[in-house]
Design an enzyme around this catalytic site. Structure first.
Site, PDB file in Angstrom:
ATOM      1  N   HIS A   6       0.884  -1.031  -0.070  1.00 19.21           N
ATOM      2  CA  HIS A   6       0.058  -0.023  -0.040  1.00 19.21           C
ATOM      3  C   HIS A   6       0.844   1.123   0.198  1.00 19.21           C
ATOM      4  CE1 HIS A   6       0.646  -1.098   4.119  1.00 19.21           C
ATOM      5  NE2 HIS A   6       0.495   0.266   4.523  1.00 19.21           N
ATOM      6  N   HIS A  65       0.983   5.224   0.846  1.00 20.44           N
ATOM      7  CA  HIS A  65       0.203   6.226   1.645  1.00 20.44           C
ATOM      8  C   HIS A  65       0.408   7.722   1.067  1.00 20.44           C
ATOM      9  CE1 HIS A  65       0.346   4.395   5.898  1.00 20.44           C
ATOM     10  NE2 HIS A  65       1.108   3.631   5.104  1.00 20.44           N
TER      11      HIS A  65
END
Length: 130
Positions: free
Chosen positions: A97, A99
């Site tokens: 992922h 950010h």
């Protein structure tokens, strides 16, 4: 099961900012700063270092486009775009992922500090990394 896979499979609710066949972007539940968003591939992969070129490209392009939108819509003064690979780097969920962390001023809730770890012989470092 991976918490992000559970979100992708709609087993856990989330606030989705973007979704297509390969990528999903959700508001981070922690909201380190207002608008903190996570961009991830729908296909499970442990981290950025283990992702294929297509996942990296699609996630990074999505992160760039969403970051621009988030800055524009929130009036943020800047943005950090980062990914953590491995527990030692702060990765808490083993699903790649990225950010997007809008930055408003020096008093917001994130502190990134790049300190000098010591004088290094750059020629030696370069040789070690070749």
């Amino acid at each position: 099961m991976c918490v992000f896979c559970s979100i992708i499979n709609r087993e856990i609710p989330s606030e989705i900012l973007y979704e297509d066949e390969d990528v999903i972007a959700i508001l981070d539940i922690s909201q380190v700063t207002y608008g903190h968003t996570l961009v991830m591939p729908k296909k499970h992969v442990a981290d950025f270092l283990h992702a294929d070129d297509a996942a990296v490209t699609k996630c990074m392009l999505t992160a760039r486009d969403l970051a621009a939108r988030i800055v524009r819509k929130t009036g943020a003064a800047g943005v950090n775009i980062l990914t953590n690979c491995g527990e030692a780097a702060g990765q808490s969920v083993s699903h790649m992922h990225i950010h997007i962390i809008p930055r408003y001023d020096e008093t917001d809730a994130i502190d990134l500090h790049f300190g000098q770890s010591g004088i290094r012989d750059l020629k030696e470092v370069h040789a070690a990394l070749e």
